[in-house]
Design an enzyme around this catalytic site. Structure first.
Site, short mmCIF file in Angstrom:
data_model
loop_
_atom_site.label_atom_id
_atom_site.label_comp_id
_atom_site.label_asym_id
_atom_site.label_seq_id
_atom_site.Cartn_x
_atom_site.Cartn_y
_atom_site.Cartn_z
N PRO A 48 72.54 -39.92 -8.78
CA PRO A 48 72.16 -38.73 -8.38
C PRO A 48 71.21 -37.96 -9.21
O PRO A 48 71.42 -37.65 -10.46
CB PRO A 48 73.08 -37.66 -7.84
CG PRO A 48 74.43 -38.28 -8.62
CD PRO A 48 74.04 -39.64 -8.73
N ASN A 49 70.01 -37.49 -8.62
CA ASN A 49 68.91 -36.50 -9.36
C ASN A 49 68.22 -37.38 -10.46
O ASN A 49 67.42 -36.62 -11.04
CB ASN A 49 69.51 -35.32 -10.30
CG ASN A 49 70.55 -34.43 -9.09
OD1 ASN A 49 69.80 -34.01 -8.26
ND2 ASN A 49 71.81 -34.17 -9.38
N ARG A 57 62.82 -32.90 -14.14
CA ARG A 57 64.10 -32.23 -14.23
C ARG A 57 64.51 -31.94 -15.85
O ARG A 57 64.52 -32.92 -16.37
CB ARG A 57 65.23 -33.46 -13.61
CG ARG A 57 66.76 -32.99 -13.86
CD ARG A 57 67.57 -33.97 -13.58
NE ARG A 57 68.91 -33.93 -13.60
CZ ARG A 57 69.89 -34.55 -13.89
NH1 ARG A 57 69.58 -35.93 -13.95
NH2 ARG A 57 71.09 -33.97 -13.98
N TYR A 90 66.03 -34.70 -20.57
CA TYR A 90 65.72 -35.92 -19.87
C TYR A 90 64.44 -36.41 -20.29
O TYR A 90 63.98 -37.52 -19.81
CB TYR A 90 65.98 -36.17 -18.44
CG TYR A 90 67.61 -35.51 -18.07
CD1 TYR A 90 68.80 -36.48 -18.70
CD2 TYR A 90 67.79 -34.34 -17.69
CE1 TYR A 90 70.00 -36.02 -18.15
CE2 TYR A 90 69.18 -34.21 -17.40
CZ TYR A 90 70.19 -34.91 -17.71
OH TYR A 90 71.61 -34.51 -17.56
N ASN A 125 73.70 -46.21 -14.33
CA ASN A 125 73.55 -44.83 -15.00
C ASN A 125 74.17 -43.88 -13.82
O ASN A 125 73.10 -43.75 -12.69
CB ASN A 125 72.09 -44.23 -15.23
CG ASN A 125 72.37 -42.76 -16.01
OD1 ASN A 125 73.39 -42.22 -15.78
ND2 ASN A 125 71.29 -42.19 -16.48
N ALA A 184 75.62 -37.87 -12.53
CA ALA A 184 76.90 -36.75 -12.42
C ALA A 184 78.18 -37.70 -11.84
O ALA A 184 79.41 -37.34 -12.20
CB ALA A 184 76.63 -35.85 -11.42
N ASP A 208 86.06 -47.88 -9.45
CA ASP A 208 86.74 -49.09 -8.68
C ASP A 208 85.79 -50.21 -8.30
O ASP A 208 86.15 -51.29 -8.49
CB ASP A 208 87.43 -48.56 -7.42
CG ASP A 208 88.85 -47.55 -7.67
OD1 ASP A 208 89.22 -47.64 -8.97
OD2 ASP A 208 89.35 -47.51 -6.66
N GLU A 237 77.20 -49.36 -18.92
CA GLU A 237 76.90 -48.04 -18.51
C GLU A 237 75.85 -47.32 -19.47
O GLU A 237 75.90 -47.39 -20.56
CB GLU A 237 78.15 -47.18 -18.72
CG GLU A 237 78.26 -45.70 -18.48
CD GLU A 237 79.39 -45.16 -18.71
OE1 GLU A 237 80.60 -45.85 -18.85
OE2 GLU A 237 79.41 -43.82 -18.76
N HIS A 260 73.42 -43.91 -20.50
CA HIS A 260 73.12 -42.45 -20.12
C HIS A 260 71.80 -42.16 -20.99
O HIS A 260 72.01 -42.40 -22.17
CB HIS A 260 74.34 -41.50 -20.40
CG HIS A 260 75.42 -41.69 -19.65
ND1 HIS A 260 75.58 -41.07 -18.25
CD2 HIS A 260 76.66 -42.27 -19.80
CE1 HIS A 260 76.64 -41.69 -17.73
NE2 HIS A 260 77.30 -42.32 -18.63
N ARG A 290 77.56 -32.79 -25.09
CA ARG A 290 77.23 -31.71 -24.24
C ARG A 290 78.55 -31.04 -23.55
O ARG A 290 79.57 -31.21 -24.12
CB ARG A 290 76.34 -32.36 -22.95
CG ARG A 290 75.15 -32.86 -23.43
CD ARG A 290 74.12 -33.53 -22.42
NE ARG A 290 73.76 -32.65 -21.55
CZ ARG A 290 73.43 -32.98 -20.09
NH1 ARG A 290 73.24 -34.23 -19.94
NH2 ARG A 290 72.87 -32.02 -19.47
#
Ligand code: DQA
Length: 137
Positions: free
Chosen positions: A9-10, A17, A22, A71, A74, A84, A95, A97, A104
């Protein structure tokens, strides 16, 4: 080699943003950079703001692709379901980011993805995705 970059999301708002966190580049532009850098790899990109769509995509590619760069944004910090799904598949998941989530807010220090991930890359801006792809080579 088939690798999926999966954004949560986002992340469709990258470039607009919170640019101080970012950056100013859209993911569509950065994806073109990745495609030209990794010309030998079949790179795919999917983004969704919807948790269930992310889970469905993980299931869809998770028994045939060579890697997923995830990624979950949130949802990283909240989603048992995505965590899962990562554990349920055969394809290794890295993973990523953009920001260093450990620098943060405290709620960003928890990841439901990490326990099932092959590895985690964070804090290198968009280059985190590049490093994640390299980890599959
Ligand atoms: C993020 C970090 C998350 O905490 C945040 O919710 C995001 C982006 C990152 O790439 O730095 O949306 O995953």
């Amino acid at each position: 080699m088939q690798i999926l970059i999966l954004n949560g999301p986002n992340l469709n708002l990258l470039g607009k943003r919170e640019p101080e966190v970012y950056g100013n580049t859209t993911f569509t532009d950065y994806f073109k950079t990745l495609q030209s850098k990794f010309g030998d790899i079949q790179l795919y990109y999917f983004q969704s703001n919807i948790e269930g769509e992310i889970i469905t995509k993980i299931q869809e590619v998770g028994f045939s692709f060579d890697g997923i760069v995830l990624n979950a944004a949130a949802y990283t910090h909240t989603s048992v379901g995505i965590g899962d799904a990562v554990k349920a598949i055969e394809t290794p998941v890295v993973e990523v980011h953009i920001s260093n989530t450990h620098k943060r807010e405290e709620y960003r220090h928890v990841s439901y993805i990490s326990p099932g991930a092959k590895g985690v890359i964070l804090g290198f801006g968009l280059q985190s995705y590049d490093l994640a792809i390299q980890s599959f080579l």
